[in-house]
Design a protein around this motif. Sequence first.
Motif, PDB file in Angstrom:
ATOM      1  N   GLY A 289      52.507  86.459  92.100  1.00  0.00           N
ATOM      2  CA  GLY A 289      51.892  87.776  92.259  1.00  0.00           C
ATOM      3  C   GLY A 289      50.422  87.766  91.878  1.00  0.00           C
ATOM      4  O   GLY A 289      49.584  88.357  92.568  1.00  0.00           O
TER       5      GLY A 289
ATOM      6  N   GLY B 229      58.108  90.583  91.155  1.00  0.00           N
ATOM      7  CA  GLY B 229      57.469  90.424  92.450  1.00  0.00           C
ATOM      8  C   GLY B 229      58.203  89.492  93.385  1.00  0.00           C
ATOM      9  O   GLY B 229      57.639  89.017  94.370  1.00  0.00           O
TER      10      GLY B 229
ATOM     11  N   ASP C 147      55.732  94.318  91.082  1.00  0.00           N
ATOM     12  CA  ASP C 147      55.062  93.020  91.076  1.00  0.00           C
ATOM     13  C   ASP C 147      54.036  93.022  89.940  1.00  0.00           C
ATOM     14  O   ASP C 147      52.847  93.271  90.155  1.00  0.00           O
ATOM     15  CB  ASP C 147      54.398  92.775  92.430  1.00  0.00           C
TER      16      ASP C 147
END
Length: 166
Positions: A46, A138, A145
């Motif tokens: 992420g 995520g 996320d």
Amino acid sequence: MSGTGTPQIETAELEALRAAAAEQNLRVAVVASRWHQVVMDGLIAGAHRFCAEIGLQEVTVIRAPGSFELPVIASHAAKSFDVVVALGVVIRGGTPHFDYVCSAATDGLGQVALSTGTPVGFGLLTCDDEAQALDRAGLQGSKEDKGFEAAHAAVSAAVEIAALNR
């Protein structure tokens, strides 16, 4: 449910961050715990996704033994990088260990940001169980996320600080 109130990142903001990050030649370090590998892989991905979205292709990942060690490693990273993204996960167990680690890591990361002036993105998940952590990592099927969000927060703070210091 966490995630309520999460700010939406508009295209104009991404474009502004892209321009500022390029102008400032931001150097980003992601300091990530080794515990709970699946969750950590999602968090790191992420952070990379956000950085790639704004054109920051060079992101250095530094691994910490655990979440307790995030602050000391972040402190050293803050000496060489413009932005630090701290990622970790602590899952509640049957002892007070959870409370001590969460408190020490949280306080330590805040202290790093204030003492160095380097923005530290707070991506430390403090969850009651693994399902909560996976839901924030995520990953495919996750509702949030947090790696992306922590990178966004830290880079945004770096851009704002640079604007204040002009």
